[in-house]
Design a protein around this motif. Sequence first.
Motif, PDB file in Angstrom:
ATOM      1  N   GLY B 114      -6.749  -4.243   2.285  1.00  0.00           N
ATOM      2  CA  GLY B 114      -5.928  -3.079   2.621  1.00  0.00           C
ATOM      3  C   GLY B 114      -4.773  -2.924   1.638  1.00  0.00           C
ATOM      4  O   GLY B 114      -4.397  -3.879   0.940  1.00  0.00           O
ATOM      5  N   THR B 115      -4.220  -1.721   1.594  1.00  0.00           N
ATOM      6  CA  THR B 115      -3.002  -1.525   0.804  1.00  0.00           C
ATOM      7  C   THR B 115      -1.827  -2.159   1.547  1.00  0.00           C
ATOM      8  O   THR B 115      -1.948  -2.522   2.726  1.00  0.00           O
ATOM      9  CB  THR B 115      -2.699  -0.026   0.637  1.00  0.00           C
ATOM     10  OG1 THR B 115      -2.504   0.514   1.959  1.00  0.00           O
ATOM     11  CG2 THR B 115      -3.859   0.707  -0.036  1.00  0.00           C
ATOM     12  N   ASP B 116      -0.703  -2.292   0.879  1.00  0.00           N
ATOM     13  CA  ASP B 116       0.478  -2.838   1.555  1.00  0.00           C
ATOM     14  C   ASP B 116       0.859  -1.985   2.757  1.00  0.00           C
ATOM     15  O   ASP B 116       1.248  -2.503   3.805  1.00  0.00           O
ATOM     16  CB  ASP B 116       1.658  -2.906   0.571  1.00  0.00           C
ATOM     17  CG  ASP B 116       1.420  -3.978  -0.493  1.00  0.00           C
ATOM     18  OD1 ASP B 116       0.517  -4.831  -0.292  1.00  0.00           O
ATOM     19  OD2 ASP B 116       2.108  -3.938  -1.532  1.00  0.00           O
ATOM     20  N   GLU B 117       0.729  -0.653   2.596  1.00  0.00           N
ATOM     21  CA  GLU B 117       1.060   0.237   3.715  1.00  0.00           C
ATOM     22  C   GLU B 117       0.135  -0.034   4.902  1.00  0.00           C
ATOM     23  O   GLU B 117       0.576  -0.073   6.048  1.00  0.00           O
ATOM     24  CB  GLU B 117       0.929   1.718   3.304  1.00  0.00           C
ATOM     25  CG  GLU B 117       1.904   2.166   2.222  1.00  0.00           C
ATOM     26  CD  GLU B 117       1.553   1.627   0.836  1.00  0.00           C
ATOM     27  OE1 GLU B 117       0.349   1.406   0.567  1.00  0.00           O
ATOM     28  OE2 GLU B 117       2.479   1.380   0.025  1.00  0.00           O
ATOM     29  N   ASN B 120       1.081  -3.246   6.589  1.00  0.00           N
ATOM     30  CA  ASN B 120       2.293  -3.101   7.406  1.00  0.00           C
ATOM     31  C   ASN B 120       2.054  -2.292   8.678  1.00  0.00           C
ATOM     32  O   ASN B 120       2.727  -2.486   9.683  1.00  0.00           O
ATOM     33  CB  ASN B 120       3.407  -2.462   6.578  1.00  0.00           C
ATOM     34  CG  ASN B 120       3.884  -3.437   5.513  1.00  0.00           C
ATOM     35  OD1 ASN B 120       3.795  -4.652   5.689  1.00  0.00           O
ATOM     36  ND2 ASN B 120       4.350  -2.908   4.380  1.00  0.00           N
ATOM     37  N   LEU B 121       1.071  -1.403   8.613  1.00  0.00           N
ATOM     38  CA  LEU B 121       0.752  -0.584   9.782  1.00  0.00           C
ATOM     39  C   LEU B 121       0.148  -1.419  10.908  1.00  0.00           C
ATOM     40  O   LEU B 121       0.495  -1.283  12.081  1.00  0.00           O
ATOM     41  CB  LEU B 121      -0.231   0.522   9.350  1.00  0.00           C
ATOM     42  CG  LEU B 121      -0.708   1.503  10.422  1.00  0.00           C
ATOM     43  CD1 LEU B 121       0.466   2.278  11.018  1.00  0.00           C
ATOM     44  CD2 LEU B 121      -1.737   2.470   9.824  1.00  0.00           C
ATOM     45  N   TRP B 122      -0.806  -2.311  10.551  1.00  0.00           N
ATOM     46  CA  TRP B 122      -1.527  -3.060  11.593  1.00  0.00           C
ATOM     47  C   TRP B 122      -1.171  -4.551  11.650  1.00  0.00           C
ATOM     48  O   TRP B 122      -1.175  -5.154  12.715  1.00  0.00           O
ATOM     49  CB  TRP B 122      -3.046  -2.943  11.368  1.00  0.00           C
ATOM     50  CG  TRP B 122      -3.592  -1.564  11.530  1.00  0.00           C
ATOM     51  CD1 TRP B 122      -3.533  -0.791  12.653  1.00  0.00           C
ATOM     52  CD2 TRP B 122      -4.298  -0.793  10.547  1.00  0.00           C
ATOM     53  NE1 TRP B 122      -4.163   0.410  12.442  1.00  0.00           N
ATOM     54  CE2 TRP B 122      -4.656   0.444  11.153  1.00  0.00           C
ATOM     55  CE3 TRP B 122      -4.682  -1.014   9.217  1.00  0.00           C
ATOM     56  CZ2 TRP B 122      -5.364   1.441  10.485  1.00  0.00           C
ATOM     57  CZ3 TRP B 122      -5.399  -0.022   8.555  1.00  0.00           C
ATOM     58  CH2 TRP B 122      -5.721   1.198   9.173  1.00  0.00           C
ATOM     59  N   GLY B 123      -0.924  -5.137  10.470  1.00  0.00           N
ATOM     60  CA  GLY B 123      -0.790  -6.602  10.384  1.00  0.00           C
ATOM     61  C   GLY B 123       0.176  -7.197  11.397  1.00  0.00           C
ATOM     62  O   GLY B 123      -0.206  -8.109  12.154  1.00  0.00           O
ATOM     63  N   ASN B 249      -7.270   7.202   6.810  1.00  0.00           N
ATOM     64  CA  ASN B 249      -6.552   5.952   6.561  1.00  0.00           C
ATOM     65  C   ASN B 249      -7.275   4.720   7.118  1.00  0.00           C
ATOM     66  O   ASN B 249      -6.873   3.590   6.888  1.00  0.00           O
ATOM     67  CB  ASN B 249      -5.137   6.043   7.157  1.00  0.00           C
ATOM     68  CG  ASN B 249      -4.276   4.870   6.732  1.00  0.00           C
ATOM     69  OD1 ASN B 249      -4.360   4.428   5.589  1.00  0.00           O
ATOM     70  ND2 ASN B 249      -3.477   4.352   7.661  1.00  0.00           N
ATOM     71  N   SER B 250      -8.373   4.936   7.849  1.00  0.00           N
ATOM     72  CA  SER B 250      -9.129   3.791   8.396  1.00  0.00           C
ATOM     73  C   SER B 250      -9.729   2.938   7.290  1.00  0.00           C
ATOM     74  O   SER B 250      -9.857   1.720   7.440  1.00  0.00           O
ATOM     75  CB  SER B 250     -10.293   4.275   9.269  1.00  0.00           C
ATOM     76  OG  SER B 250      -9.853   5.153  10.258  1.00  0.00           O
ATOM     77  N   MET B 251     -10.134   3.566   6.203  1.00  0.00           N
ATOM     78  CA  MET B 251     -10.808   2.801   5.147  1.00  0.00           C
ATOM     79  C   MET B 251      -9.798   1.941   4.394  1.00  0.00           C
ATOM     80  O   MET B 251      -8.796   2.449   3.892  1.00  0.00           O
ATOM     81  CB  MET B 251     -11.521   3.739   4.176  1.00  0.00           C
ATOM     82  CG  MET B 251     -12.380   2.972   3.165  1.00  0.00           C
ATOM     83  SD  MET B 251     -13.488   4.036   2.228  1.00  0.00           S
ATOM     84  CE  MET B 251     -12.313   4.814   1.107  1.00  0.00           C
ATOM     85  N   LEU B 252     -10.041   0.649   4.320  1.00  0.00           N
ATOM     86  CA  LEU B 252      -9.125  -0.235   3.607  1.00  0.00           C
ATOM     87  C   LEU B 252      -9.187   0.130   2.125  1.00  0.00           C
ATOM     88  O   LEU B 252     -10.244   0.162   1.516  1.00  0.00           O
ATOM     89  CB  LEU B 252      -9.468  -1.710   3.843  1.00  0.00           C
ATOM     90  CG  LEU B 252      -9.389  -2.191   5.301  1.00  0.00           C
ATOM     91  CD1 LEU B 252      -9.332  -3.714   5.370  1.00  0.00           C
ATOM     92  CD2 LEU B 252      -8.191  -1.603   6.057  1.00  0.00           C
ATOM     93  N   ALA B 253      -7.996   0.396   1.576  1.00  0.00           N
ATOM     94  CA  ALA B 253      -7.964   1.192   0.346  1.00  0.00           C
ATOM     95  C   ALA B 253      -7.309   0.500  -0.845  1.00  0.00           C
ATOM     96  O   ALA B 253      -6.782   1.154  -1.739  1.00  0.00           O
ATOM     97  CB  ALA B 253      -7.258   2.515   0.641  1.00  0.00           C
TER      98      ALA B 253
END
Lengths: 653, 653
Positions: B114-117, B120-123, B249-253
Amino acid sequence: MHPTTQLLQNARDRVTFPKEELTKLIYVNDEIYETFMKAQKIIAQEPSIRNHADYHNWSRKEQIIKSYEKLRIMHQHFNLANVVHWAPLLSIFQGTTPTAVSFAMTVPALRFLGTDEQFNLWGPKFLTMEIVAAYAQTEIGHGSDVQNLETTATYDSQSNDFILHTPSVSAVKFWPGELGFLSNYALVYAKLIFNGKNKGVHPFMVQIRDNTTHKTLKGVTIGDIGPKLGYSTKDNGFLAFDNYRIPLNSMLARYVRIENGQFSRHGNEKISYASMMVSRQLIIFIYPRMAAQSLTVAIRYSITRQQFTNDKGIENSVIEYQTQQDKLLPRLATCYGMIFAGIRIMQLVDDNFHRVQRKDFSTLQQSHAILSAIKALSSQWVVDTAEWCRLSCGGHGYAHYSGIPAVYFDTAPNVTLEGENQVMYLQVARYLLKVLSYADKTPDKVPFYFSFVLQIKETLANKDLTNLTTSLGHLLKLTLTLQLISVAKQIKDLINSGKTSQQVWNQHVGIHLLSLAQRYAEYFIYLVFQEYITNANSSIKHILQQLCDLYSIQVILDNPNTLIESGSITTDQYKSLNELKIEMLNNIKPQAIGLVEAFDFNDNALRTCIGCHDGKPYEYIYDWATKDNSVNKVPKAVQAVIDLMGTKIKPKL
Amino acid sequence: MHPTTQLLQNARDRVTFPKEELTKLIYVNDEIYETFMKAQKIIAQEPSIRNHADYHNWSRKEQIIKSYEKLRIMHQHFNLANVVHWAPLLSIFQGTTPTAVSFAMTVPALRFLGTDEQFNLWGPKFLTMEIVAAYAQTEIGHGSDVQNLETTATYDSQSNDFILHTPSVSAVKFWPGELGFLSNYALVYAKLIFNGKNKGVHPFMVQIRDNTTHKTLKGVTIGDIGPKLGYSTKDNGFLAFDNYRIPLNSMLARYVRIENGQFSRHGNEKISYASMMVSRQLIIFIYPRMAAQSLTVAIRYSITRQQFTNDKGIENSVIEYQTQQDKLLPRLATCYGMIFAGIRIMQLVDDNFHRVQRKDFSTLQQSHAILSAIKALSSQWVVDTAEWCRLSCGGHGYAHYSGIPAVYFDTAPNVTLEGENQVMYLQVARYLLKVLSYADKTPDKVPFYFSFVLQIKETLANKDLTNLTTSLGHLLKLTLTLQLISVAKQIKDLINSGKTSQQVWNQHVGIHLLSLAQRYAEYFIYLVFQEYITNANSSIKHILQQLCDLYSIQVILDNPNTLIESGSITTDQYKSLNELKIEMLNNIKPQAIGLVEAFDFNDNALRTCIGCHDGKPYEYIYDWATKDNSVNKVPKAVQAVIDLMGTKIKPKL
């Protein structure tokens, strides 16, 4: 046609031998085959006894209660006292082995060790299940070493009866099957104390529960011993006596007797082996058939399961991978050897029993040795086969829905029970050394299946391995011969160097003795395989020969060290053996589906959703998981999760 | 002192090395050791989470609900998001592995892919367990072959989101742990369809249940997949989507992105290996410790269990029998090798992760190869060890009260999950062939733990076996070298003869490739063992060397064929190796109790009644069976028996 049904059909079309001819060999005679097919059908159709997909979600309590209900219904269809009726059921019945101990252990012991009057007193009631009797030998602290059992039966000359007593925790009877709940009698092995003297361990038929209320009698403590790796419905039990009086007639009195206050012995005590032989023989006869169930599932699944695309962009059936063939096909070949050995041993044991009843003990020791060797080899092989079949089916093999874990659970105890395998092997090794000593002095005493000891010179002299395929039997015999000579010499040298024979046996050659006995068991299976090939209908001689070859070569490759170490095979020959095996895998692969389906298990008997006759593994898996899985209908579980989620971890990261 | 406590005490008195020095090595550092000891103590003292003797009588439903209650209480004591906290618990906790998947698989995948964003959203919500997320990769019809997964995520350019769909039964997600009940999110691997084109399989973070009510969301079908061989409280689940919309945004990007209607790739996709490495590394680190639990039980029991009287009329402890030593002591030696390898690999993987995060992929492939090799070797070894320990304890080992069957149940899945062992080995073999190709052309590219390929000439030329004990490492390296050269040549010859490389790989050399990879894994463990000996405190160098020697010789004796076949060892040397092993068994035997007790498991962690610190196996067995066995308190069972007894078999004998 469904694509996976088509894959199976294509595989079936490639089979080149008449599988019904193998079926005839597997089931010995029409009566056994027809009883088995009828039983399979009845069990599949009867809702209360057929396979329950949800079974392995249940508690032991639920499984046990269900097993007794099932047993009641079984009575309506089968004569459970008749081995031909109930023995085949063991392999196709979910979760319990109905009253097997009473019929297979206690009844034979009563027949051999009791007087005719004693048999008539209890025997008919066992056979109609008016009484169920456990076989209470093992104690918490004492398993294989029967002579060191602690339970005492003290003769009271005043009242002319016995006082049965458990003097310590290690003396509590422990493990007997059907003792925990089911039995109202037990055949208790106890040390007879007669006028203050230890007269050795003898069997006593003892009532332990009331025949009507089924309440435990006063002076007896009894119950189930708790959960085990498998066998969850089997009520293995504990049993302790507190100075419990039993009548004089309790002691089985064919070979020992107390009359007019005198103790006396009669006839040959070797007979005590005989009653254990029935249950061991059944283990050999029945359980390789459960390995065949696992193999049926695994072979069908390996044909329908496709993984990784091939050169043509089509996913390969996993049976096409050499590594998958290597897991399954040598085991499939061995399975036939195990089945044939089981049948041959049944015949040997039957013959021996008739002799024993005529007081002819001439075949007792050899039957016992063969039985012990194959009991040990076969029981471990069945468990290993279930495990390899499971692993060959990946994740789905690990699911209970595959039917394979249950085979592991139901067969794992056989390695330990009815003669722990290692103890068995050591007895076989002892017998082999004895037979070797006959070879020179009294060659007439060497039994047929041990005649390799009369051929030692020729075996060692034979260096002709120009045709490896036809030399496999020779290599097995040579390995066995070399190991026997070597261990005999080792023992002799060690004793000459001043060790006691007990030291030598326990501390110096144990590993070699185990290996020797295994080599004998493998060679015996080869001999029986050869008998079957000789006697077979010509239409199946070829496939039987291929199976025997693959079996033999796998055995040699698993333990080539003796041959290599002794210089009996060269490096090139060793490599050729490896190549030969790979050739054989290719030969057997197209026949595999026919070889497993010759066992004729129906889907219910296989308890599987990934190895059904019409394939469709994924559809059935999904059906069972979505429709039959009771844990998906538990609102409490959801609530427990919600409660859990409410208690978030405090971020002390 | 109780006689069996005395036997253990006598054995402890004979140990000659300071066991606390080994304890330090086993637990890596003070933090891990102290956390572990604290956790053991807390779990033993807390009635709702400590070992329940009756546990294995329960239904899956009861076990699952209990596991969530336990988890709630665990939160009060431990930070379950911290590996140092929860990893040691896995080996001492009855019946469940709390939220291991979410922490060990989903979080690392999110971090790497995933991106850093996105992190931070889920982690943070994962780490506080506000969200639990499954790792949904495997499908019913597709396991190891990720590129053939069928689930689709179709990009809808109009609404700028994805439609997640399960097109067939074989595409249903199946097996992910914690999916059945626990998770409200899942990291779903699906084939990205972008403008009608297949852009490969990528991970999508998907909500599947409501965060408050925990109800399954519309368009999602989900549940537990049913009972399995073990892991009964683990809610392995199924998951199907019916045209289910998920945001862009679901796709880890981090490595693939859709922006402004354009699909693009960024950086090195090899990274997808990295997230799987965390869970594999944990398997290697944790589970050999469960084998150590089984060994602790089996060694203690073998000292307290006495069977058959010796020359002096005293019953021998079964540890005195060579055959018993042979079952347990080589495994005990290997256990230390497995533990050390687990620690070394943890360090290698950590180092690699730091590099990867700096976009340095130089150690990725070698770490992956070592990890795969040891994952496969170690996971199968743990299961086999549990089984041999069980068998070494006879009947009592088969009882759940021994604590050993649970080890088997909890470790058996590791053979198949997180990279099926055979698939792992084949990847290792592929890497070994690659490294071999480096040796000539680009020797700089050969990583440290593979430097044997740079020493081929010396290895083959070294014929000096005058001191066998100091040549064991050489023999391991020689075996590996010979097998690598041989299989490389075979492949070359087959390809020259016109086979495709796929044919060669799948149908001709599979068995040899598996063997090659195993030899590498064994050699790696030897190398790590040597590092430990070099760095060890002088007080334990000797015992470590003895363990490494016994380990090495057992490995050679298990597969001597390459050495013998190539003429690398003579018949006499082979015999000497056998004798050397027996000598080593005698050397290790008096140290065995110290070697298992260096692991410092308390009785509760062992879940045993036959291998407790103060012995008394029979007293505890009897206590548990009579007091803690709930099936003895079931009046219904008695009634079921009475009903059964009422239906006597009609005498059709």
